[in-house]
Design an enzyme around this catalytic site. Structure first.
Site, mmCIF file in Angstrom:
data_model
loop_
_atom_site.group_PDB
_atom_site.id
_atom_site.type_symbol
_atom_site.label_atom_id
_atom_site.label_comp_id
_atom_site.label_asym_id
_atom_site.label_seq_id
_atom_site.Cartn_x
_atom_site.Cartn_y
_atom_site.Cartn_z
ATOM 1 N N THR A 32 0.703 -0.986 0.033
ATOM 2 C CA THR A 32 0.008 -0.091 0.050
ATOM 3 C C THR A 32 0.900 1.179 -0.003
ATOM 4 O OG1 THR A 32 -0.095 -0.061 2.655
ATOM 5 C CG2 THR A 32 -1.970 -1.168 1.021
ATOM 6 N N LYS B 247 3.750 -6.948 4.301
ATOM 7 C CA LYS B 247 3.536 -5.502 3.822
ATOM 8 C C LYS B 247 3.168 -4.723 4.946
ATOM 9 C CE LYS B 247 0.260 -3.491 3.188
ATOM 10 N NZ LYS B 247 -0.747 -2.536 4.355
ATOM 11 N N THR C 213 -0.368 -2.826 11.503
ATOM 12 C CA THR C 213 -1.201 -2.729 10.289
ATOM 13 C C THR C 213 -0.404 -3.549 9.275
ATOM 14 O OG1 THR C 213 -2.416 -0.824 10.480
ATOM 15 C CG2 THR C 213 -1.487 -1.318 8.167
#
Length: 405
Positions: free
Chosen positions: A153, A179, A190
Site C-alpha cells: 500500500t 507488507k 497494520t
C-alpha cells in the site's frame, strides 16, 4: 524513505503452494493489487489477527473459515480495507471468495479473504471478481516476488525473505512476504504477512508455533502506535516435503522453530525499515526487568514517545526525553537511581541523572547513525524484551495527510 538497502535474497519456491498476482484496478488502474495463493490438499494453515474490535469483514470470515474447513485458496486485495463497511462489506467479501471457489471448484469455506487499504469505503467487488481468472492464470511456483509487490500500500519497496535448513539430508524451505509501513502497532500491526514451508505440521501445533513466533517478531514492532483493522499473519505448512515436524523429535522441532523465527523477524523488521517517512531503524532493548510486562511498558513508552521519535529524526541527543518516557511508563515502584540508559554503547543515565562519563559529542555520534540502539537496564530481575521502531519525520505527516488524495 526507507532504512537499509532493502535487497531481497533469492526466493525459493515452496513445493505445495503456487502464487499469482494481477491487477484488478481496486484503487489505481494497472497496478498489481490482487494476489492469489493456491495450496495443496494436504496443507495446514494457522493465523493470528488484529485485536482491533472493528476488525474488517475479511478478518472475521478468515477466522471463521479457518475453524470450519481446510483452506485451499487465499485471496488478497490492496487499495481497499473493506473495514467499517457493516453487513454489506461482509457480503462483498463472501462474493469475492465465491468467485475464487467457483473458478477452482472448491467450497466457499475453503477460501480465505484478506484486504488492506482505505477504511470505510465500499469494496469494488466487480473489479476484483472480474480479475480472478487472470490471478489463476498467473499462478506460479515462483510468484513470491510479484506477490510482495502486489500486497503493497504505502510501502516504498516489496518485503520478502526465504530461508532453508538441512535435516538428515533433506532440505526444508521457508519463503514469505509481508507488507506494512504505517498504522503499525502490535496486536497486531497494520500489516499482512504470509509465510509458507514445505514441512508437514499438524494444524494445532502450527497455530502454537505461529503465535509464539509472532509474539517475538510482528508483535514487537511499532511505528506510530496505531492498531489497524485488517492485520493478519498466516503460516502455511504444505507437507510436500514429507518431513513431519512434531514435538517428539526435539532436534527437528528446535531447528524448525529457529528457521521460523528467522523469517518472521526478517519480515517484521522489513516493515519497520520501510516505515512511513522513516529515516532511522531503532532497537529499544530493556534488560534486567522484573517481568516481561514491565520490560514492554518501558520499551513501548520510549518507542511511542513523539518527543523521543522526533529527536531521533533530528539526530538530537536530547537524552532527557528518553529518561522521561521510562519514568512515565507505569512501572510500579521503579527505582530511578538503580537503572542505566544507553545510546548505543554510550551510558547517558545512571544514579538518577546524567551519567558522569557522558559527553554531548559521544551522544551526537550515536544519534547521527542510521541504526540506533536504546538500551535500558532496569536492574530489577532477569527478563529482557526488545521492540523495534522508527523515528518520526515530516514525511510521515505528509504521507498520512495526503493518503486519500
Amino acid at each position: 524513505m526507507a532504512v537499509g538497502s532493502g535487497v531481497i535474497p533469492e526466493l525459493h519456491p515452496v513445493a505445495g503452494i503456487r502464487v499469482g498476482t494481477t491487477s484488478a484496478g481496486v484503487k489505481t488502474p494497472g497496478r498489481p493489487d490482487l494476489v492469489l495463493m493456491e495450496l495443496g490438499e494436504q496443507a495446514t494453515v494457522a493465523g493470528v489477527f488484529t485485536l482491533n474490535q472493528f476488525c474488517a469483514a475479511p478478518v472475521r470470515i478468515c477466522k471463521a473459515n479457518l475453524q470450519s474447513d481446510k483452506p485451499r485458496y487465499l485471496v488478497i486485495n490492496t487499495g481497499n480495507a473493506n473495514a467499517g463497511t457493516g453487513k454489506e462489506g461482509h457480503e462483498d467479501a463472501l462474493t469475492c471468495c465465491q468467485a475464487v471457489a467457483d473458478h477452482a471448484g472448491v467450497k466457499l469455506e475453503e477460501v480465505l479473504p484478506f484486504s488492506t487499504g482505505v477504511i470505510g469505503e465500499k469494496l469494488p467487488v466487480e473489479r476484483i471478481t472480474s480479475a480472478v481468472p487472470a490471478a489463476f492464470d498467473a499462478l506460479s511456483d515462483n510468484g513470491w516476488l510479484d506477490a510482495a509487490s502486489g500486497i503493497m500500500t504505502t510501502d516504498t519497496r516489496p518485503k520478502a525473505y526465504s530461508t532453508q535448513f538441512e535435516y538428515q539430508g533433506q532440505t526444508i524451505t521457508f519463503s514469505g512476504i509481508s507488507k506494512g509501513a504505517g498504522m503499525i502497532k502490535p496486536n497486531m500491526a497494520t500489516m499482512l504477512a504470509y509465510v509458507a514451508t514445505d514441512a508437514a505440521v499438524d494444524a494445532e501445533l502450527l497455530q502454537q508455533m505461529l503465535k509464539r513466533s509472532a509474539d517475538k517478531s510482528f508483535n514487537r514492532v511499532t511505528i506510530d502506535g496505531d492498531t489497524s483493522t485488517n492485520d493478519s499473519c498466516m503460516l502455511i505448512a504444505t507437507g510436500a516435503s514429507g518431513l513431519n515436524v512434531t514435538e517428539t523429535d526435539a532436534e527437528l522441532f528446535a531447528v524448525f522453530n529457529n528457521a521460523l523465527d528467522d523469517i518472521m523477524l526478517q519480515l517484521a523488521q522489513a516493515i519497520v525499515r520501510d516505515g512511513e517517512g522513516a529515516t532511522k531503524f531503532i532497537t529499544v532493548s530493556v534488560e534486567q526487568a522484573g517481568s516481561s510486562e514491565e520490560a514492554l511498558l518501558a520499551a513501548y513508552a520510549v518507542s511511542h514517545s513523539p518527543l523521543v521519535k522526533t529527536a531521533l529524526f533530528a539526530s538530537d541527543p536530547n537524552w532527557g526525553r528518553i529518561l522521561a518516557a521510562v519514568g512515565y511508563a507505569g512501572i510500579e515502584s521503579l527505582d530511578v537511581d538503580a537503572l542505566q540508559i544507553y545510546l548505543g554503547d554510550v551510558c547517558i543515565v545512571e544514579d538518577g541523572g546524567r551519567a558522569a562519563s557522558y559527553t554531548e559529542e559521544a551522544g551526537q555520534a550515536v544519534m547521527n547513525e542510521e541504526e540506533i540502539t536504546i538500551r535500558i537496564v532496569l536492574n530489577r530481575g532477569d527478563v529482557s524484551e526488545t521492540v523495534w521502531t522508527t523515528d518520526l519525520s515530516k514525511e510521515y505527516v505528509s504521507i498520512n495527510a495526503d493518503y486519500r488524495s
